[in-house]
Every structure is written in structure tokens, then in C-alpha cells.
Scaffold this active site. Structure first.
Site, PDB file in Angstrom:
ATOM      1  N   VAL A  17      38.871  45.303  41.300  1.00  0.00           N
ATOM      2  CA  VAL A  17      40.320  45.461  41.107  1.00  0.00           C
ATOM      3  C   VAL A  17      40.699  45.247  39.646  1.00  0.00           C
ATOM      4  O   VAL A  17      41.439  46.043  39.057  1.00  0.00           O
ATOM      5  CB  VAL A  17      41.100  44.488  42.011  1.00  0.00           C
ATOM      6  CG1 VAL A  17      42.606  44.589  41.734  1.00  0.00           C
ATOM      7  CG2 VAL A  17      40.822  44.780  43.480  1.00  0.00           C
ATOM      8  N   ARG A  49      30.899  36.329  33.700  1.00  0.00           N
ATOM      9  CA  ARG A  49      29.697  36.835  33.036  1.00  0.00           C
ATOM     10  C   ARG A  49      30.098  37.708  31.844  1.00  0.00           C
ATOM     11  O   ARG A  49      30.261  38.935  31.992  1.00  0.00           O
ATOM     12  CB  ARG A  49      28.854  37.633  34.035  1.00  0.00           C
ATOM     13  CG  ARG A  49      28.273  36.779  35.165  1.00  0.00           C
ATOM     14  CD  ARG A  49      27.381  37.588  36.092  1.00  0.00           C
ATOM     15  NE  ARG A  49      28.153  38.538  36.870  1.00  0.00           N
ATOM     16  CZ  ARG A  49      28.745  38.255  38.016  1.00  0.00           C
ATOM     17  NH1 ARG A  49      28.663  37.031  38.523  1.00  0.00           N
ATOM     18  NH2 ARG A  49      29.416  39.187  38.668  1.00  0.00           N
ATOM     19  N   LYS A 207      46.941  37.297  55.724  1.00  0.00           N
ATOM     20  CA  LYS A 207      47.994  38.287  55.508  1.00  0.00           C
ATOM     21  C   LYS A 207      49.134  38.094  56.504  1.00  0.00           C
ATOM     22  O   LYS A 207      50.304  38.260  56.166  1.00  0.00           O
ATOM     23  CB  LYS A 207      47.402  39.686  55.616  1.00  0.00           C
ATOM     24  CG  LYS A 207      46.393  39.986  54.514  1.00  0.00           C
ATOM     25  CD  LYS A 207      45.626  41.265  54.764  1.00  0.00           C
ATOM     26  CE  LYS A 207      44.606  41.531  53.671  1.00  0.00           C
ATOM     27  NZ  LYS A 207      43.784  42.734  53.925  1.00  0.00           N
ATOM     28  N   GLY A 306      40.335  48.503  48.201  1.00  0.00           N
ATOM     29  CA  GLY A 306      39.708  49.328  47.181  1.00  0.00           C
ATOM     30  C   GLY A 306      40.295  49.046  45.815  1.00  0.00           C
ATOM     31  O   GLY A 306      41.435  48.588  45.684  1.00  0.00           O
TER      32      GLY A 306
END
Length: 430
Positions: A17, A49, A207, A306
Site C-alpha cells: 500500500v 529495511r 472492521k 490490494g
């Protein structure tokens, strides 16, 4: 007239994201500036990282010190997409303390500590926006807390997890078993290596807590949400559902009690009529069905997860927060004035589909019917099939409380003629 000094944005997390958020901020910079009234500048990106190559992001912006980034003092908006409880909670509160508003996609944190985060934002006079925390790209949080702010919402019911919907849809359309459908979801990237949060309903429950709190102007935490996973759903359950003109979905259901004095929030598999709009939601898509006094019935549908879809919701919040920043104002915060209590699952009233393994001999149906009557559970339909001394008995009830149904099932198990309870499933969406 557009302000030339940019609004500075700190990005916490640069995974699926976060990298999409950074990409859209760069490729749509001119459009975003025109919509906001000032340029937006990515001022820093906190990651774990730093050596990893991140296409389109200046390596000079990358840091492992997220705390120092949010403490800079010149940051206007912090975008948090790292997830989890800590360090996200501490970073968000620190951002407020140092003058930044926050856009978050962190459903777990908001479901657990939303009230405290809203209080911190209010004390600092800053915004806390989180459209991306529920249902990915689907505009849902803003319609509930702004567009429907003048209405009375009675029920919010939806499919809010794409992984589980993909699995159940595959089981329905192909006859696949649960494990086979899960394996396909994993191979296609819809399911994580450890799918527990999805298939056991934890993701949907978080949610549901957020949706219930907004819809009913009351504080609903994750611990208030009844949760039941979908790992026990079988091909036989789908066959039974088809016989009733239904399919099976993992639903998040938030509803106001009939007397208006309490609310409930729950997540569980349920049979839903094929005529209901949610029944046609396929694959990894999400949809949420809202019922209110004045607006009536509304449905919100679209991709629920996604990188790009979720980033779309994050950027929508970013534009809104930046506009507020320029105007010297804040958007809507927490609305918990109603303070309605959350009723336990035992008080929830719904229909039930119960499949029993029974002895194939006279009088069994009468015994079973007597047990239902003794517990005040009215039967709608009964279907019995028998062969070689064994039989299956499928009972569909009228509306009954969860507590009364539980007592009924316990009594059924004590009958000599009942070999076992094959499945119990709620029936929703009448």
C-alpha cells in the site's frame, strides 16, 4: 490562488500500500496540488529495511527512525500504513503531539484504541482519517459519518474481507472443498501464508467494530464483536443453501435493537437468499449494505483490498486532510454521544438452519419438534431423508434468539434418536 509552499507528508510504511501511495503522490502531483490548493511533498519514508530498492522514491527520504520523522515539527500529515498495534499507536499519538494530522489504514488499531486516538487528535486540534481501514477503495467511512449524518442508521451488513469471499465463492461455484479453495486463494495471492486473521474472522471483526461505532454513534471495540470463522463450512452446507435458494457468505453485521436501546456487532458465516444484493458479490470483492430510516437501503461495492485500491482511499483522505489544513479547520471526529451498550450474542435474534443426523424410524420428527417447542423456537420448514436406518433432518426456524437456539441444540444432543448435529448456520438478509 494556489499556495506555493508545499504541505509535507511523512509516510510510515512502504509495502504494497505504502509504495502505491508514494507512486500516486508522484505521478499525480499536479492534479493533487490543483485539488488541494497547494503542492504536497513526500518529506520522508519510514521503513524497516532501508537497503531495499524502492522504485520512484528518493533514497535520501528513506529512514528507519520513524519516531524522529514524526517529531520533525514541519510535517503536516502523517500517513500510517504499517499496521499492527505498536509502534503504530505511539507513532500516531506522537504525530499529533508534534502538530501533524494523521491518515491511517490500521483497522486493528482503530478497532482496539479508536476512542483514545480520537481523543488525542481532538486534544491536538488535528484530523484523524481512516477510510482505507474498512473495505479498501470503497467509499464507506465518509458516507456513514458525513453523508448519512442526518439519518438514523439501523443496520450495516456486508462482506468486508476479500479473501474469505473468494474462498466461499469458489466453493459455491465449483463445489470445491474449503482446503482446495483456500489453496487456490493462496496461489493467486488473495490469502496470506497464514490466513488465520481472514478465515477466522479477526479482520472482519475489526472492521465491524469501526463500522458499528460510526453508524450508531457509540463506542464499539473489537472485544465487543462476536466472531465466528468459516473454516467449518462444507460443500454439504452449500448444497443445503442451494436447496433453500441461498448461498453462504462471511458477513459482518452491525444492527440497532428493535427498541433502539442497544446495538450488536457480529461476524460469522450465514446463508443469504440469492435475491439479496450481497449474494451476487463474487471473487475477492467487498460490498456493504446499509439500511437507514430516511435513505432506505444503500449498497457500496468494489475492490476491498490490494495496493492500488487501498492507496486510492488513503489519497482521498490525504486530500481532505490537506484541504482542512489549509483552511485552518478539522473534519468530523469521533461521534459517540449515543453511548448505546453492545448486547451479547445470546440476545441476537435471527433464523437458523440446523442439520441433524438422526435414526431413521417413526417418531423422530415428533421428538425433535417437541424439543424446539419446549425452548420456544418456532419451526419454519423441515426436510427429512432416510436410508438404511440412518437419516438426515434439516430444520429451518423462524426468528429466534441465539440463547434459545443454543438451549435447543443442547437438548437435541441428549435425545437417543439424534446421532449428532451436523451443522448450524444462521440465515440472514430476509
Amino acid at each position: 490562488m494556489m499556495r506555493t509552499r508545499p504541505l509535507k507528508v511523512a509516510l510510515l510504511g512502504c509495502g504494497v500500500v505504502g509504495s502505491e501511495v508514494a507512486r500516486i503522490m508522484t505521478t499525480h502531483a499536479d492534479d493533487l496540488a490543483a485539488r488541494i490548493g497547494a503542492p504536497v511533498e513526500l518529506a520522508g519514508v519510514a521503513v524497516r529495511r532501508p537497503s531495499r530498492v524502492r522504485e520512484g522514491i528518493d533514497p535520501a527520504l528513506v529512514t528507519t527512525d520513524a519516531t524522529a520523522l514524526v517529531k520533525r515539527g514541519d510535517i503536516d500529515v502523517v500517513v500510517e500504513v504499517i499496521g499492527g498495534i505498536e509502534p503504530a499507536r505511539s507513532l500516531i499519538t506522537t504525530a499529533f503531539e508534534h502538530g501533524a494530522s494523521v491518515v491511517s489504514a490500521n483497522k486493528a488499531l482503530l478497532a482496539q484504541d479508536g476512542a483514545a486516538l480520537h481523543a488525542a487528535a481532538n486534544e491536538a486540534g488535528k484530523d484523524l482519517y481512516y477510510e482505507a481501514a474498512v473495505a479498501g477503495a470503497i467509499p464507506l467511512i465518509r458516507p456513514l459519518r458525513e453523508s448519512l449524518a442526518g439519518d438514523k442508521i439501523n443496520r450495516v451488513m456486508g462482506i468486508v474481507n476479500g479473501t474469505t469471499n473468494f474462498i466461499l465463492d469458489k466453493m459455491d461455484s465449483t463445489g470445491a472443498g474449503y482446503q482446495e479453495a483456500l489453496d487456490e486463494a493462496t496461489a493467486l495471492g488473495y490469502a496470506e501464508a497464514d490466513p488465520t486473521a481472514d478465515v477466522e474472522g479477526f479482520d472482519a471483526a475489526a472492521k465491524a467494530a469501526i463500522l458499528a461505532g460510526i453508524a450508531f454513534h457509540s463506542r464499539v471495540r473489537l472485544d465487543d464483536v462476536y466472531r465466528e470463522g468459516m473454516t467449518e463450512v462444507t460443500a454439504a452446507d452449500f448444497a443445503s443453501a442451494k436447496n433453500m435458494g441461498c448461498t453462504i457468505k462471511l458477513l459482518a453485521i452491525c444492527e440497532r435493537a428493535a427498541d433502539g436501546g442497544s446495538v450488536t456487532a457480529r461476524v460469522h458465516p450465514a446463508m443469504i437468499p440469492l435475491t439479496h444484493p450481497l449474494a451476487s458479490v463474487r471473487g475477492a470483492y467487498n460490498a456493504v449494505f446499509v439500511e437507514s430510516d430516511a435513505a432506505g437501503q444503500l449498497m457500496f461495492y468494489g475492490p476491498g483490498a490490494g495496493g492500488a485500491p487501498t492507496a486510492s482511499a488513503v489519497l482521498g483522505d490525504l486530500v481532505a486532510v490537506c484541504r482542512n489544513r489549509l483552511a485552518g479547520a478539522t473534519g468530523p471526529g469521533e461521534s459517540a454521544y449515543a453511548a448505546l451498550p453492545v448486547s451479547p450474542m445470546g440476545e441476537v435474534v435471527t433464523r437458523y438452519h440446523i442439520s441433524l443426523d438422526v435414526a431413521d424410524k417413526p417418531g423422530v420428527l415428533a421428538q425433535v419438534a417437541t424439543v424446539f417447542a419446549e425452548h420456544g423456537v418456532s419451526i419454519d420448514t423441515v426436510r427429512q431423508q432416510g436410508k438404511d436406518g440412518e437419516a438426515s433432518l434439516v430444520v429451518v426456524t423462524h426468528r429466534a434468539s441465539d440463547a434459545s437456539l443454543s438451549g435447543t441444540v443442547e437438548a437435541l444432543r441428549n435425545l437417543d434418536t439424534v446421532r449428532g448435529v451436523a451443522s448450524i448456520m444462521r440465515v440472514e438478509g430476509e
